[in-house]
Design a protein around this motif. Structure first.
Motif, mmCIF file in Angstrom:
data_model
loop_
_atom_site.group_PDB
_atom_site.id
_atom_site.type_symbol
_atom_site.label_atom_id
_atom_site.label_comp_id
_atom_site.label_asym_id
_atom_site.label_seq_id
_atom_site.Cartn_x
_atom_site.Cartn_y
_atom_site.Cartn_z
ATOM 1 N N LEU A 252 0.825 -1.210 0.000
ATOM 2 C CA LEU A 252 0.000 0.000 0.000
ATOM 3 C C LEU A 252 0.860 1.261 0.000
ATOM 4 O O LEU A 252 0.589 2.207 -0.751
ATOM 5 N N LYS A 253 1.890 1.290 0.807
ATOM 6 C CA LYS A 253 2.777 2.459 0.888
ATOM 7 C C LYS A 253 3.401 2.764 -0.470
ATOM 8 O O LYS A 253 3.450 3.923 -0.898
ATOM 9 N N GLN A 254 3.848 1.724 -1.164
ATOM 10 C CA GLN A 254 4.519 1.935 -2.445
ATOM 11 C C GLN A 254 3.532 2.344 -3.540
ATOM 12 O O GLN A 254 3.842 3.188 -4.392
ATOM 13 N N LEU A 255 2.344 1.755 -3.536
ATOM 14 C CA LEU A 255 1.331 2.146 -4.516
ATOM 15 C C LEU A 255 0.954 3.611 -4.350
ATOM 16 O O LEU A 255 0.788 4.344 -5.337
ATOM 17 N N GLN A 256 0.820 4.041 -3.126
ATOM 18 C CA GLN A 256 0.475 5.444 -2.863
ATOM 19 C C GLN A 256 1.609 6.371 -3.290
ATOM 20 O O GLN A 256 1.368 7.430 -3.876
ATOM 21 N N GLU A 257 2.833 5.974 -2.994
ATOM 22 C CA GLU A 257 3.980 6.824 -3.324
ATOM 23 C C GLU A 257 4.128 7.006 -4.827
ATOM 24 O O GLU A 257 4.456 8.100 -5.295
ATOM 25 N N TYR A 258 3.862 5.948 -5.593
ATOM 26 C CA TYR A 258 4.025 6.019 -7.046
ATOM 27 C C TYR A 258 2.701 6.212 -7.782
ATOM 28 O O TYR A 258 2.674 6.157 -9.011
#
Length: 667
Positions: A252-258
């Motif tokens: 989730l953190k990476q999807l939001q960041e990118y």
């Protein structure tokens, strides 16, 4: 005058005769109804006043591997009152105490319930609402109250039950846990574990006869059911809640960041194939939030890009075409095939490098040359090896909607001179993320390819109904020598290759990056986007877990869409969290030190049971503690469920009777 009287007499006779005929017709009709059509009308009357209702069976629970509840059925109860049913003497003698008991349990004043019950009696109401959305414990208390304890026909209590399916850990792994329900169009949709294992979970429905007491209102005819429902079995999944939580939030953190469109992550136990975590998150275009909507890891077959290059290495080494030391010229990072160019992501290429180094830096030119030169005269040899490994067909998972892989065959009509070289760097083929993970897991597992497994056991309380053992897809996908070389090369990918940013001297990982272009052939290239991935295992020397991370459509304005940068950090975060957040130690320090939390818990539990003459309140206590306590009081114990005590059959405060049996329901 006489003539007039005569006419009157005729009219009287005529009327009498007509009445006589009508009477005969009525008699004939009544006889017909009674003896000829009687059964039909009696059945019709019964069907309109007495009806069989289905009592849904309680679904079994779905548990994680560590015993946490993933899905459970929570019964909701509604209590109504048939004010006509009780005798006057019973009603008048019990109504005040009933109102007082309801007030104590439900919170409203005694006068409120007294007025409600008496008004219903005065109005001869047969369906007065007393309470709704009650738990099983509250329902159990109400049916024991004065008047209501006489049952439906003598006490007037009407009980309605509705079962609600709950996911205690929320939306985490929601798609894999799944559901089994009928949609608004009447179609039954079976998704995930709920759908795949419904024959065990659903149990068998019961039946109850009810009599119509008013428009749309039905009341049970007897206090017992015609057929009692049988609860479903429990399903023990392979999911580990701790690992699942790590994987979900890392993705989730990476999807939001990118600002990616969607992505998935799967963590699998190397030896057994048991899936310990699976998360599939897609972005809602309106809110921008991410939800579990589609099981991408299972259902989405797409071009994998560079992660497919492991196939090249297995084929080349195991077919003894070339060794890892074979040197290739990257030709400035561009080679031409029939007017189509294959490019390296690194401008200017890599010069002259070995096959092993070509894999480490993910050189398209090196990998394509190695495959094309060795299989161009017999591409079937290359494709057959892929087929023998089982990558040309679905994994055969129990879920509906598993994606179908696409492996081009030389016999296909659309096979061309570009098919083989394009396959070499992961284009023109399609596999699901879970298939890719299964391949890499086989290398980590010394060549044994095992089927991903989501359920380990079916249970009825503590009795095992069915156990699911490891399933081997391919006992040896390549030789031990090839496996050894590939594991060393994949470790170098992290140490000095495309995933060097992930390297840590304190923690070993091995794997392969992938960055695939997708949508390049549609809408004039306007739909072109990237799929970033990383797949591998950890620890590198003695792999315990394998993992794949795939992120679709990362925002290219972030100036980074490569697998090592987008998907790789998710992999590293999961690996480090699992093995480094709680380091193990062989030393035990301060063994006599008292821990405040434990001391407080001990005092609380001791306080509960210090009176050995009465039953203690066990609710909320761990099951094993409760069993020990009542066992020491001289009671026999029946335990149902797993976890903490939800209810006890002998209520707190009751006198202890030695050798009596107490049932504890755990949740």
């Amino acid at each position: 005058m006489a003539l007039e009287d005569k006419h009157i007499s005729y009219r009287i006779y005529l009327v009498a005769f007509a009445i006589f005929l009508v009477a005969i017709a009525i008699a004939v009709k009544l006889t017909n109804i009674q003896w000829v059509e009687g059964d039909y009308y009696r059945k019709l009357a019964k069907d309109r006043t007495v009806k069989t209702f289905v009592i849904p069976a309680n679904k079994g629970n779905i548990y994680s591997a560590d015993g946490s509840l993933l899905a459970t059925s929570i019964p909701n109860y509604t209590i109504r009152f048939d004010a006509v049913a009780p005798k006057t003497i019973d009603f008048e003698s019990k109504v005040d105490s009933l109102a007082m008991s309801l007030s104590k349990l439900l919170g409203k004043p005694t006068v409120f319930y007294n007025s409600l019950l008496r008004t219903a009696r005065a109005n001869k109401s047969r369906y007065t609402l007393i309470a709704e959305n009650l738990s099983y414990t509250e329902y159990s208390k109400i049916k024991k109250m004065p008047l209501f304890n006489k049952g439906a026909y003598k006490g007037g209590i009407i009980v309605e039950q509705e079962t609600v399916r709950e996911h205690p850990i929320g939306q985490i792994a929601e798609r894999t846990i799944g559901y089994d329900k009928v949609d608004e169009d009447g179609f039954r949709k079976r998704v995930g574990i709920e759908g795949a294992f419904g024959k065990y979970l659903n149990g068998k429905d019961g039946k109850v006869l009810k009599q119509k007491i008013a428009k749309g209102q039905w009341k049970p005819i007897r206090d017992i059911n015609e057929v009692d429902p049988q609860d479903g079995y429990d399903v023990i999944s392979t999911i580990d809640v701790y690992i699942q939580d790590i994987a979900h939030h890392a993705l989730l953190k990476q999807l939001q960041e990118y600002e990616a469109e969607h992505g998935c992550v799967v963590v699998m136990e190397t030896k057994t194939g048991q899936v310990k975590a699976i998360s599939n998150l897609g972005r809602d275009e309106k809110s921008g939030n991410y939800y579990e909507t589609i099981n991408y890891a299972v259902a989405e077959a797409h071009e994998p890009g560079s992660t497919f290059k492991l196939i090249d290495m297995i084929a080349l080494l195991d077919d003894h075409k070339i060794d890892t030391s074979k040197v290739f010229d990257s030709h400035g990072g561009i080679i031409d095939f029939k007017g189509k160019k294959v490019r390296d992501s690194h401008d200017g290429g890599y010069g002259k490098i070995s096959l092993a180094r070509g894999f480490e830096v993910s050189s398209n030119t090196v990998m394509v040359q190695s495959v094309y030169e060795n299989y161009k005269d017999n591409p079937k040899e290359f494709v057959d090896r892929i087929d023998r490994m089982g990558l040309n067909k679905p994994l055969g998972l129990p879920f509906q909607g598993e994606g179908n892989p696409k492996i081009p065959q030389p016999s296909d009509k659309n096979w061309s001179a570009l098919s083989l070289p394009w396959m070499a760097f992961g284009y023109g083929v399609a596999v699901t993320p879970l298939q890719t993970l299964t391949l890499y897991n086989a290398i980590a597992n010394n060549g044994e390819m095992v089927k991903p497994q989501f359920v380990s056991e079916i249970k009825e309380w503590n009795k095992t109904i069915k156990k699911y053992d490891k399933q081997v897809i391919n006992p040896k996908i390549c030789s031990d020598e090839t496996t050894k070389k590939l594991r060393a090369i994949m470790q170098n990918v992290v140490k000095r290759g495309t995933a060097a940013k992930l390297y840590s001297k304190d923690f070993s990982m091995a794997g392969k990056t992938g960055t695939a272009q997708a949508g390049y052939g549609t809408n004039g290239g306007l739909d072109k986007h990237y799929i970033s991935s990383f797949v591998g295992y950890f620890p590198a020397e003695n792999p315990k877990y394998s993992c794949i991370v795939v992120v679709h459509k990362p925002n290219t304005s972030k100036n980074n869409y490569y697998g090592a940068d987008v998907a790789g950090p998710v992999f590293k975060r999961i690996a480090q969290k699992i093995f480094t957040d709680v380091p193990s130690t062989n030393e035990i320090n301060n063994i006599d030190r008292k821990i405040a939390k434990q001391e407080t818990k001990y005092v609380e539990d001791y306080t509960k049971v210090q009176d050995i003459n009465t039953i203690p309140d066990l609710k909320g206590m761990p099951g094993m503690d409760a069993v020990a306590i009542v066992g020491n009081l001289g009671l026999k114990v029946i335990v149902k469920g797993i976890g903490k005590v939800k209810s006890q059959s002998i209520q707190a405060g009751q006198p202890v009777i030695k050798n009596s049996t107490i049932t504890l329901e755990l949740l």
